[in-house]
Design an enzyme around this catalytic site. Structure first.
Site, PDB file in Angstrom:
ATOM      1  N   GLU A 443       0.818  -1.222   0.000  1.00 19.43           N
ATOM      2  CA  GLU A 443       0.000   0.000   0.000  1.00 19.43           C
ATOM      3  C   GLU A 443       0.846   1.263   0.000  1.00 19.43           C
ATOM      4  O   GLU A 443       0.497   2.264   0.624  1.00 19.43           O
ATOM      5  CB  GLU A 443      -0.952   0.024   1.215  1.00 19.43           C
ATOM      6  CG  GLU A 443      -2.244  -0.688   0.999  1.00 19.43           C
ATOM      7  CD  GLU A 443      -2.708  -0.573  -0.422  1.00 19.43           C
ATOM      8  OE1 GLU A 443      -2.765   0.563  -0.913  1.00 19.43           O
ATOM      9  OE2 GLU A 443      -2.985  -1.602  -1.039  1.00 19.43           O
TER      10      GLU A 443
HETATM   11  C1  LIG Z   1       2.624  -9.754   0.221  1.00 25.87           C
HETATM   12  C2  LIG Z   1       2.371  -8.631  -0.732  1.00 25.87           C
HETATM   13  C3  LIG Z   1       1.068  -8.298  -1.061  1.00 25.87           C
HETATM   14  C4  LIG Z   1       0.818  -7.284  -1.979  1.00 25.87           C
HETATM   15  N1  LIG Z   1      -0.467  -7.023  -2.373  1.00 25.87           N
HETATM   16  C5  LIG Z   1      -0.678  -6.211  -3.449  1.00 25.87           C
HETATM   17  C6  LIG Z   1      -1.968  -6.092  -4.053  1.00 25.87           C
HETATM   18  O1  LIG Z   1      -2.951  -6.674  -3.580  1.00 25.87           O
HETATM   19  N2  LIG Z   1      -2.092  -5.322  -5.174  1.00 25.87           N
HETATM   20  C7  LIG Z   1      -1.040  -4.673  -5.729  1.00 25.87           C
HETATM   21  O2  LIG Z   1      -1.216  -4.018  -6.739  1.00 25.87           O
HETATM   22  N3  LIG Z   1       0.199  -4.731  -5.160  1.00 25.87           N
HETATM   23  C8  LIG Z   1       0.400  -5.493  -4.047  1.00 25.87           C
HETATM   24  N4  LIG Z   1       1.655  -5.602  -3.494  1.00 25.87           N
HETATM   25  C9  LIG Z   1       2.721  -4.801  -4.054  1.00 25.87           C
HETATM   26  C10 LIG Z   1       3.185  -3.708  -3.108  1.00 25.87           C
HETATM   27  O3  LIG Z   1       2.199  -2.701  -3.003  1.00 25.87           O
HETATM   28  C11 LIG Z   1       4.536  -3.200  -3.635  1.00 25.87           C
HETATM   29  O4  LIG Z   1       5.478  -4.212  -3.310  1.00 25.87           O
HETATM   30  C12 LIG Z   1       4.942  -1.877  -3.037  1.00 25.87           C
HETATM   31  O5  LIG Z   1       4.118  -0.868  -3.501  1.00 25.87           O
HETATM   32  C13 LIG Z   1       6.395  -1.514  -3.375  1.00 25.87           C
HETATM   33  O6  LIG Z   1       6.684  -1.725  -4.726  1.00 25.87           O
HETATM   34  P1  LIG Z   1       7.973  -2.588  -5.139  1.00 25.87           P
HETATM   35  O7  LIG Z   1       7.919  -3.849  -4.362  1.00 25.87           O
HETATM   36  O8  LIG Z   1       8.036  -2.673  -6.596  1.00 25.87           O
HETATM   37  O9  LIG Z   1       9.190  -1.752  -4.590  1.00 25.87           O
HETATM   38  P2  LIG Z   1       9.941  -0.516  -5.370  1.00 25.87           P
HETATM   39  O10 LIG Z   1       8.916   0.389  -5.877  1.00 25.87           O
HETATM   40  O11 LIG Z   1      10.898  -1.096  -6.335  1.00 25.87           O
HETATM   41  O12 LIG Z   1      10.714   0.143  -4.189  1.00 25.87           O
HETATM   42  C14 LIG Z   1      11.958  -0.392  -3.665  1.00 25.87           C
HETATM   43  C15 LIG Z   1      12.453   0.546  -2.567  1.00 25.87           C
HETATM   44  O13 LIG Z   1      12.709   1.853  -3.118  1.00 25.87           O
HETATM   45  C16 LIG Z   1      12.027   2.832  -2.372  1.00 25.87           C
HETATM   46  N5  LIG Z   1      11.607   3.918  -3.248  1.00 25.87           N
HETATM   47  C17 LIG Z   1      10.989   3.841  -4.443  1.00 25.87           C
HETATM   48  N6  LIG Z   1      10.756   5.066  -4.936  1.00 25.87           N
HETATM   49  C18 LIG Z   1      11.191   5.939  -4.022  1.00 25.87           C
HETATM   50  C19 LIG Z   1      11.211   7.369  -3.922  1.00 25.87           C
HETATM   51  N7  LIG Z   1      10.695   8.136  -4.864  1.00 25.87           N
HETATM   52  N8  LIG Z   1      11.771   7.929  -2.837  1.00 25.87           N
HETATM   53  C20 LIG Z   1      12.269   7.152  -1.854  1.00 25.87           C
HETATM   54  N9  LIG Z   1      12.282   5.811  -1.879  1.00 25.87           N
HETATM   55  C21 LIG Z   1      11.745   5.212  -2.950  1.00 25.87           C
HETATM   56  C22 LIG Z   1      10.839   2.107  -1.757  1.00 25.87           C
HETATM   57  O14 LIG Z   1      10.352   2.780  -0.615  1.00 25.87           O
HETATM   58  C23 LIG Z   1      11.452   0.754  -1.438  1.00 25.87           C
HETATM   59  O15 LIG Z   1      12.109   0.803  -0.213  1.00 25.87           O
HETATM   60  C24 LIG Z   1       1.904  -6.568  -2.533  1.00 25.87           C
HETATM   61  C25 LIG Z   1       3.211  -6.887  -2.161  1.00 25.87           C
HETATM   62  C26 LIG Z   1       3.455  -7.918  -1.295  1.00 25.87           C
HETATM   63  C27 LIG Z   1       4.879  -8.277  -0.967  1.00 25.87           C
END
Ligand SMILES: Cc1cc2nc3c(=O)[nH]c(=O)nc-3n(C[C@H](O)[C@H](O)[C@H](O)COP(=O)(O)OP(=O)(O)OC[C@H]3O[C@@H](n4cnc5c(N)ncnc54)[C@H](O)[C@@H]3O)c2cc1C
Length: 596
Positions: A443
């Site tokens: 989220e």
């Molecule tokens: C168990 C689980 C359930 C989930 N359920 C859903 C769901 O139902 N629907 C759905 O759509 N998604 C879902 N997700 C996805 C989840 O919302 C994403 O994993 C989350 O939004 C982060 O995206 P990412 O994993 O690609 O990380 P990234 O976006 O690649 O981020 C990696 C790191 O970089 C940091 N970062 C990125 N951009 C910035 C910035 N501008 N400034 C500072 N730091 C930054 C982040 O904070 C993080 O620490 C789920 C994930 C998991 C693991």
């Protein structure tokens, strides 16, 4: 394994004594008949469902996990999950706070909020199945066409169908502007979606006859980036004219993720291969529409943090009263036993009180925001609705990030109370730590919540929303400033309020010169503001407890002690956080990436 007893007394204290919800609800025509008796009865019944139906499945569900069938792409939830869901539906729980126009019971969100706290404590992973449906309901309710509402809302309200949110793709999580799923318009007004989504919670399961996916995708003429995203309803089975599930839509689960926690919630890779879809919220307006879902889900995740903090606390407390190790430094406390229970040791008390304070502060905070949400949606005065909407907007990222960060430290402290036994699966405590961890990530990560708070919600409106909330704190400080008994709470509350004002101005000035200053300060800044909010609610709770401490009800004595602990031991964290937030971006940005 372990126990869950819903904290009904504290919930009632928060709702009736702290927030006086009955008086507020009377101002809202939709809830004019909702009185304390109704609220207490629903809480009582809800607590039975949580503790008797889904809590017993929490650990077995974690051990078993979900099963994916590669042949037919189906997902089977752990033993007992489907039956528990049937009970949930039969009892009418999904419809509690939904619109009566769509067969909802029309009760306040404030009440649903407390119910969800209990469900999150009892079984966080199970609760995600119906939890996501609520966001889908709100999104369709606000942005759907009359036909979409008539078709989908009664199904989501009754719980016979569940909903999902499909945003994330392998290369795009935080930055939704990069998403690639494509939606091709068809002659009949529908769309065909092709693409891959990952990490979709409850994306496939065996609990309901149909699943309503809300999917973000791009139209052929979409502009680049986040301005070119549209939102679609993609049902697992295409509804027939009579609303029953018809043809299978090609949106299927390719795999479920192996993960650290919430094992019993299916986290699915979803493949769409020309899936039939209906546009919702207008072309390229998908993110605005999805924000309704995301905001609901952010509050929901904050509530997960609260729920898991509470259950970890309850179980650590039982253990600390039972486990005998060493003698108290100040003299033997249990002479009839070979050693004293570990609850006599000051540091064990620190760990327990940390979790207790995070749970009680979080409960007050969440219930307050839920009440503001009820007012935002139902108050007859537009001005009041707008004020409440501003407060909800300001406080949502704080609830999401502060409560889930707190849950991570609280569950870890509670595990520590068990010593080595906490690390062993048999006691169930390690599951709470594992389950808590994801709440800081999904989220929108807590970093993203912090940027939203400081950048969008505070600096972009010149601090207006924050000032408005600050006025409440100022008024409370002035009202109680001369009360000697309150000074231990009022002095630090006034102080943190002043410090937040100064810190906000300082970061705002620096951000003009260098936008990285916002990114460098945002995370400690959000925690400081979170503490300010907690200090405000603990001071208000302490005032009630002081007035009632001589009634003989030990609840108030405990509340006062917890408030004192909060001000003495947790609020001071802000001194360090403020120094970090003020230290600027240079110490983070100086090192070139290849020198790390
Ligand atoms: C168990 C689980 C359930 C989930 N359920 C859903 C769901 O139902 N629907 C759905 O759509 N998604 C879902 N997700 C996805 C989840 O919302 C994403 O994993 C989350 O939004 C982060 O995206 P990412 O994993 O690609 O990380 P990234 O976006 O690649 O981020 C990696 C790191 O970089 C940091 N970062 C990125 N951009 C910035 C910035 N501008 N400034 C500072 N730091 C930054 C982040 O904070 C993080 O620490 C789920 C994930 C998991 C693991």
């Amino acid at each position: 394994m372990g126990q869950y007893i819903a904290p009904l007394r504290d919930m009632q204290f928060v709702l009736h004594e702290l927030l006086q919800v009955e008086d507020h609800l009377k101002e809202l025509p939709a809830f004019a008949d909702v009185d304390a008796d109704i609220i207490n009865q629903v809480l009582e019944e809800g607590s039975k469902f949580a503790s008797q139906v889904i809590f017993p499945l929490n650990h077995s569900g974690d051990r078993e996990g979900c099963h994916h069938n590669r042949e037919d792409h189906s997902v089977t939830t752990p033993k007992g999950y489907k039956a528990a869901y049937e009970q949930y539906v039969a009892a009418g729980w999904p419809s509690l706070s939904c619109d009566p126009a769509f067969e909802g019971q029309g009760l306040p969100l404030t009440l649903n909020n407390s119910f969800y706290e209990m469900m999150n404590s009892a079984n966080l992973a199970w609760t995600m199945y119906p939890g996501l449906s609520h966001g889908a309901y709100e999104c369709i309710h606000e942005h759907g066409t009359p036909e979409q509402k008539a078709l989908y809302l009664p199904k989501l309200v009754s719980g016979v169908w569940t909903g999902t949110m499909c945003l994330t793709e392998p290369h795009c999580g935080t930055d939704l502007g990069m998403l690639r799923s494509k939606a091709e318009p068809q002659a009949d007004g529908t769309y065909r979606i092709t693409g891959n989504k990952i990490f979709i919670s409850a994306g496939e399961h065996d609990m309901t006859e149909n699943i309503v996916h809300l999917v973000l995708a791009r139209l052929p003429d979409a502009p680049e980036g986040s301005k070119g995203i549209s939102l679609f309803i993609v049902p697992k089975f295409l509804p027939k004219a009579d609303g029953t599930p018809g043809v299978r839509n090609p949106i299927t689960c390719g795999a479920i993720e192996e993960k650290m926690g919430i094992h019993s919630n299916s986290t699915c890779q979803m493949n769409m291969d020309g899936a039939t879809a209906w546009l919702i919220g207008g072309p390229h307006k998908g993110l605005q529409a999805m924000f309704v879902f995301m905001n609901a889900a952010r509050l929901g995740v904050g509530m997960q943090g609260l729920g898991i903090t509470e259950i970890a606390y309850q179980n650590a407390l039982v253990y600390a009263k039972d486990r005998l190790q060493m003698r108290s430094l100040s003299g033997v406390k249990a002479p009839d036993k070979p050693a004293d229970p570990i609850i006599v040791h000051p540091d064990v008390r620190r760990m327990l009180l940390t979790a207790k304070a995070y749970a009680e502060g979080g409960r007050a905070f969440c219930s307050y925001v839920a009440l503001q949400l009820d007012k935002e949606l139902n108050h007859p005065d537009e001005e009041v609705r707008k004020e409440c909407a501003d407060q909800v907007a300001l406080l949502t990222p704080i609830i999401k990030a502060f409560l889930t960060d707190n849950a991570w430290s609280a569950t870890s402290e509670c595990l520590q109370v068990y010593g080595g036994h906490g690390f062993i699966a048999e006691w169930g405590m390690e599951q709470y730590v594992r389950d808590a961890r994801i709440t800081m990530i999904y989220e929108g990560t807590n970093t993203i919540q912090s940027l939203d708070l400081l950048g969008r919600k505070i600096l972009m409106d010149n601090g207006a929303k924050l000032r408005k909330f600050g006025e409440q704190i100022k008024a409370f400080v002035e009202e109680n400033g001369t009360d000697e008994a309150m000074s231990e709470f009022i002095t630090p509350l006034g102080d943190i309020g002043d410090k937040v004002t100064k810190l906000t101005m300082e970061i705002g000035m620096k951000a003009f010169q260098n936008p990285d200053e916002v990114g460098a300060a945002a995370v400690p800044y959000l925690r400081v503001v979170g503490h300010m909010v907690f200090a405000y609610f603990f001071a208000r709770m302490a005032k009630i407890a002081l007035a009632k401490q001589d009634t003989g009800d030990t609840f108030y004595k405990a509340k006062l002690a917890t408030a004192r602990f909060y001000f003495a031991r947790l609020l001071p964290e802000t001194a360090m956080l403020i120094r970090q937030a003020r230290s600027g971006s240079a110490n983070l940005m100086e090192l070139e990436a290849d020198l790390f």
